[in-house]
Design a protein around this motif. Structure first.
Motif, PDB file in Angstrom:
ATOM      1  N   ALA A 127       0.813  -1.216   0.000  1.00  0.00           N
ATOM      2  CA  ALA A 127       0.000   0.000   0.000  1.00  0.00           C
ATOM      3  C   ALA A 127       0.845   1.264   0.000  1.00  0.00           C
ATOM      4  O   ALA A 127       0.414   2.310  -0.493  1.00  0.00           O
ATOM      5  N   ALA A 128       2.051   1.192   0.543  1.00  0.00           N
ATOM      6  CA  ALA A 128       2.975   2.328   0.572  1.00  0.00           C
ATOM      7  C   ALA A 128       4.353   1.795   0.918  1.00  0.00           C
ATOM      8  O   ALA A 128       4.490   0.694   1.468  1.00  0.00           O
ATOM      9  N   VAL A 129       5.380   2.601   0.614  1.00  0.00           N
ATOM     10  CA  VAL A 129       6.746   2.132   0.790  1.00  0.00           C
ATOM     11  C   VAL A 129       7.587   3.204   1.470  1.00  0.00           C
ATOM     12  O   VAL A 129       7.380   4.405   1.266  1.00  0.00           O
ATOM     13  N   GLY A 130       8.546   2.762   2.290  1.00  0.00           N
ATOM     14  CA  GLY A 130       9.524   3.644   2.908  1.00  0.00           C
ATOM     15  C   GLY A 130      10.923   3.213   2.508  1.00  0.00           C
ATOM     16  O   GLY A 130      11.287   2.047   2.731  1.00  0.00           O
ATOM     17  N   VAL A 131      11.686   4.107   1.925  1.00  0.00           N
ATOM     18  CA  VAL A 131      13.039   3.787   1.454  1.00  0.00           C
ATOM     19  C   VAL A 131      14.035   4.638   2.234  1.00  0.00           C
ATOM     20  O   VAL A 131      14.027   5.869   2.115  1.00  0.00           O
ATOM     21  N   HIS A 132      14.867   3.992   3.027  1.00  0.00           N
ATOM     22  CA  HIS A 132      15.868   4.701   3.839  1.00  0.00           C
ATOM     23  C   HIS A 132      17.256   4.391   3.302  1.00  0.00           C
ATOM     24  O   HIS A 132      17.683   3.233   3.276  1.00  0.00           O
ATOM     25  N   SER A 133      17.953   5.420   2.822  1.00  0.00           N
ATOM     26  CA  SER A 133      19.331   5.284   2.345  1.00  0.00           C
ATOM     27  C   SER A 133      19.445   4.215   1.258  1.00  0.00           C
ATOM     28  O   SER A 133      20.445   3.499   1.180  1.00  0.00           O
ATOM     29  N   GLY A 134      18.425   4.121   0.414  1.00  0.00           N
ATOM     30  CA  GLY A 134      18.404   3.104  -0.625  1.00  0.00           C
ATOM     31  C   GLY A 134      18.440   3.693  -2.016  1.00  0.00           C
ATOM     32  O   GLY A 134      18.813   4.863  -2.214  1.00  0.00           O
ATOM     33  N   LEU A 135      18.048   2.896  -2.978  1.00  0.00           N
ATOM     34  CA  LEU A 135      18.062   3.293  -4.383  1.00  0.00           C
ATOM     35  C   LEU A 135      16.702   3.002  -5.004  1.00  0.00           C
ATOM     36  O   LEU A 135      15.996   2.099  -4.558  1.00  0.00           O
ATOM     37  N   PRO A 136      16.344   3.732  -6.050  1.00  0.00           N
ATOM     38  CA  PRO A 136      15.059   3.489  -6.700  1.00  0.00           C
ATOM     39  C   PRO A 136      15.069   2.225  -7.540  1.00  0.00           C
ATOM     40  O   PRO A 136      16.123   1.768  -7.995  1.00  0.00           O
ATOM     41  N   ALA A 137      13.889   1.659  -7.738  1.00  0.00           N
ATOM     42  CA  ALA A 137      13.760   0.499  -8.617  1.00  0.00           C
ATOM     43  C   ALA A 137      14.219   0.882 -10.017  1.00  0.00           C
ATOM     44  O   ALA A 137      13.895   1.950 -10.527  1.00  0.00           O
ATOM     45  N   ARG A 185      21.872  11.421  -4.235  1.00  0.00           N
ATOM     46  CA  ARG A 185      21.159  11.605  -5.505  1.00  0.00           C
ATOM     47  C   ARG A 185      20.140  10.492  -5.737  1.00  0.00           C
ATOM     48  O   ARG A 185      19.176  10.672  -6.482  1.00  0.00           O
ATOM     49  N   ASN A 186      20.340   9.351  -5.090  1.00  0.00           N
ATOM     50  CA  ASN A 186      19.361   8.279  -5.199  1.00  0.00           C
ATOM     51  C   ASN A 186      18.066   8.644  -4.477  1.00  0.00           C
ATOM     52  O   ASN A 186      16.972   8.325  -4.945  1.00  0.00           O
ATOM     53  N   GLY A 187      18.184   9.314  -3.342  1.00  0.00           N
ATOM     54  CA  GLY A 187      16.991   9.833  -2.680  1.00  0.00           C
ATOM     55  C   GLY A 187      16.297  10.877  -3.537  1.00  0.00           C
ATOM     56  O   GLY A 187      15.060  10.906  -3.637  1.00  0.00           O
ATOM     57  N   ASP A 188      17.088  11.747  -4.175  1.00  0.00           N
ATOM     58  CA  ASP A 188      16.513  12.751  -5.073  1.00  0.00           C
ATOM     59  C   ASP A 188      15.747  12.080  -6.217  1.00  0.00           C
ATOM     60  O   ASP A 188      14.662  12.535  -6.600  1.00  0.00           O
ATOM     61  N   ALA A 189      16.316  10.992  -6.760  1.00  0.00           N
ATOM     62  CA  ALA A 189      15.665  10.298  -7.869  1.00  0.00           C
ATOM     63  C   ALA A 189      14.345   9.681  -7.433  1.00  0.00           C
ATOM     64  O   ALA A 189      13.350   9.717  -8.168  1.00  0.00           O
ATOM     65  N   LEU A 190      14.313   9.119  -6.236  1.00  0.00           N
ATOM     66  CA  LEU A 190      13.051   8.591  -5.713  1.00  0.00           C
ATOM     67  C   LEU A 190      12.024   9.696  -5.569  1.00  0.00           C
ATOM     68  O   LEU A 190      10.852   9.534  -5.936  1.00  0.00           O
ATOM     69  N   ALA A 191      12.444  10.825  -5.036  1.00  0.00           N
ATOM     70  CA  ALA A 191      11.515  11.942  -4.852  1.00  0.00           C
ATOM     71  C   ALA A 191      10.968  12.445  -6.186  1.00  0.00           C
ATOM     72  O   ALA A 191       9.780  12.776  -6.304  1.00  0.00           O
ATOM     73  N   LYS A 192      11.815  12.485  -7.204  1.00  0.00           N
ATOM     74  CA  LYS A 192      11.364  12.954  -8.516  1.00  0.00           C
ATOM     75  C   LYS A 192      10.316  12.031  -9.125  1.00  0.00           C
ATOM     76  O   LYS A 192       9.508  12.461  -9.958  1.00  0.00           O
ATOM     77  N   ALA A 193      10.329  10.762  -8.720  1.00  0.00           N
ATOM     78  CA  ALA A 193       9.380   9.794  -9.269  1.00  0.00           C
ATOM     79  C   ALA A 193       8.037   9.811  -8.547  1.00  0.00           C
ATOM     80  O   ALA A 193       7.112   9.111  -8.956  1.00  0.00           O
ATOM     81  N   ILE A 194       7.910  10.586  -7.471  1.00  0.00           N
ATOM     82  CA  ILE A 194       6.643  10.655  -6.730  1.00  0.00           C
ATOM     83  C   ILE A 194       5.676  11.569  -7.477  1.00  0.00           C
ATOM     84  O   ILE A 194       5.983  12.739  -7.710  1.00  0.00           O
ATOM     85  N   PRO A 195       4.484  11.082  -7.846  1.00  0.00           N
ATOM     86  CA  PRO A 195       3.512  11.946  -8.525  1.00  0.00           C
ATOM     87  C   PRO A 195       3.090  13.098  -7.615  1.00  0.00           C
ATOM     88  O   PRO A 195       2.966  12.931  -6.404  1.00  0.00           O
TER      89      PRO A 195
END
Length: 373
Positions: A234-244, A290-300
């Motif tokens: 239903a939702a995901v939390g990514v800590h210090s990780g990388l986007p799919a 920058r991986n956190g930034d990439a995840l944030a950019k993918a959030i609608p």
């Protein structure tokens, strides 16, 4: 394993440990080119043995890929990165009162052990938080460091801790960067989906309120699972990780960890399919922010709201960015923790890879998850 391959891996490992990721990547890529061309490995005579270079090297380099990070810059508040603590008794639930059950599950030709925390008085139809540990960690260690049993249990949630096996990865890293573990119905995503469905059915959790979070390699696999199975997560939390989609082989993984995912990776183009909360330290020397930034950019989103979170003397400040859609529903949050290294923000020293000075990532993730319900 051939002598040339052993030497190659030793040389690549030494380069990675010394911080020369570019050199390690170049060595691996040169070996791949030589393999495909049928020529000798760099610096070695030719041989006739066939082997899967990517798979072999990926296993050997998992340890240096996720080794303990460098300390944060001197100007920032400092706290030790706690190494793995002594093993706890298998039946002891770190922190909170309640049951800490043990189990094992098999699916897709794979098997994993797990721990399941059930707080006292758990109601039927309760939410379930799934926690994916980082490399070298165990469920017990991860539970102790994140205090998720205390935090989620106090809000009426169960907590499931799948354990990566050393057979699948010698350093217990989830194999987020291997193409065979990145899609539904195969590999580790298939195993985790099957485990979640089995636990939900057996213990009566609400299948519409299953939330997955992880640290480092576990955060990267949480992103993979959420992208592959949005009807389960239903939702995901990514800590210090990388986007799919940040990497599909070892050289790409090294590059993404050092400088962020390459342009045009899949998640950036398709967008996240479930709400997402991201935590990342801007002094992370293991997985670049920058991986956190990439995840944030993918959030609608249709609008963005940013605020600074102050934590008091000798605590880390953070910038919290909230993403909202056209219906005023929150689609994600991005917490940039200033001066934080590669560690769970606000974690407890009883577990490994924790940063007690940071904002409480466990509390913020549970708050984010349950506010969506």
């Amino acid at each position: 394993m051939t002598p040339s391959m052993t030497d190659l891996m030793n040389r690549a490992t030494a380069l990675t440990r010394s911080g020369d990721l570019h050199g390690a990547t170049a060595l691996i890529q040169a070996a791949l080119r030589a393999q495909h061309a049928g020529s000798p490995m760099p610096g070695h005579a030719a041989h006739d043995d066939a082997c899967d270079v990517i798979d072999v090297v990926a296993r050997e380099l998992d340890a240096p890929l996720w080794s303990p990070p460098s300390p944060p810059p001197p100007a920032a508040p400092t706290a030790p990165l706690h190494p793995p603590s002594p093993a706890r008794p298998r039946d002891e639930a770190p922190g909170a009162a309640g049951e800490f059950l043990r189990g094992s599950h098999a699916a897709a030709g794979l098997r994993c052990d797990y721990r399941l925390f059930l707080p006292p008085g758990l109601a039927p139809g309760a939410p379930l938080v799934v926690m994916l540990h980082g490399c070298t960690q165990t469920p017990e260690d991860f539970a102790a460091g994140t205090r998720m049993n205390d935090v989620a249990g106090a809000r009426g949630c169960g907590v499931l801790y799948p354990a990566q096996s050393t057979r699948m990865n010698p350093q217990r890293c989830w194999n987020w960067f291997k193409h065979q573990h990145q899609s539904r119905g195969r590999g580790e995503p298939a195993l985790l989906e099957s485990l979640i469905r089995a636990v939900v059915a057996e213990h009566g959790f609400d299948s519409s309120r299953v939330f997955v979070a992880g640290l480092s390699a576990g955060g990267a696999m949480a992103a993979v699972l959420a992208q592959a199975c949005p009807d389960v997560v239903a939702a995901v939390g990514v800590h210090s990780g990388l986007p799919a989609g940040a990497a599909r082989d070892l050289p790409a993984a090294l590059g993404a960890m050092k400088g962020g995912p390459a342009e045009g990776f899949s998640q950036a183009t398709s967008g996240l399919r479930v709400p997402c909360i991201v935590f990342h330290g801007d002094a992370d020397a293991t997985v670049h922010c920058r991986n956190g930034d990439a995840l944030a950019k993918a959030i609608p989103r249709s609008s963005v709201r940013e605020s600074r979170v102050e934590a008091g003397a000798r605590r880390r400040a953070a910038t919290r960015t909230v993403f909202v859609d056209e219906a005023a529903r929150t689609t994600g949050e991005y917490w940039t923790v200033h001066g934080a290294p590669h560690a769970w923000s606000g974690g407890h020293s009883g577990g490994s890879y924790t940063d007690p000075l940071g904002p409480d990532a466990s509390a913020e993730m549970v708050r984010f998850f349950l506010d969506l319900s």
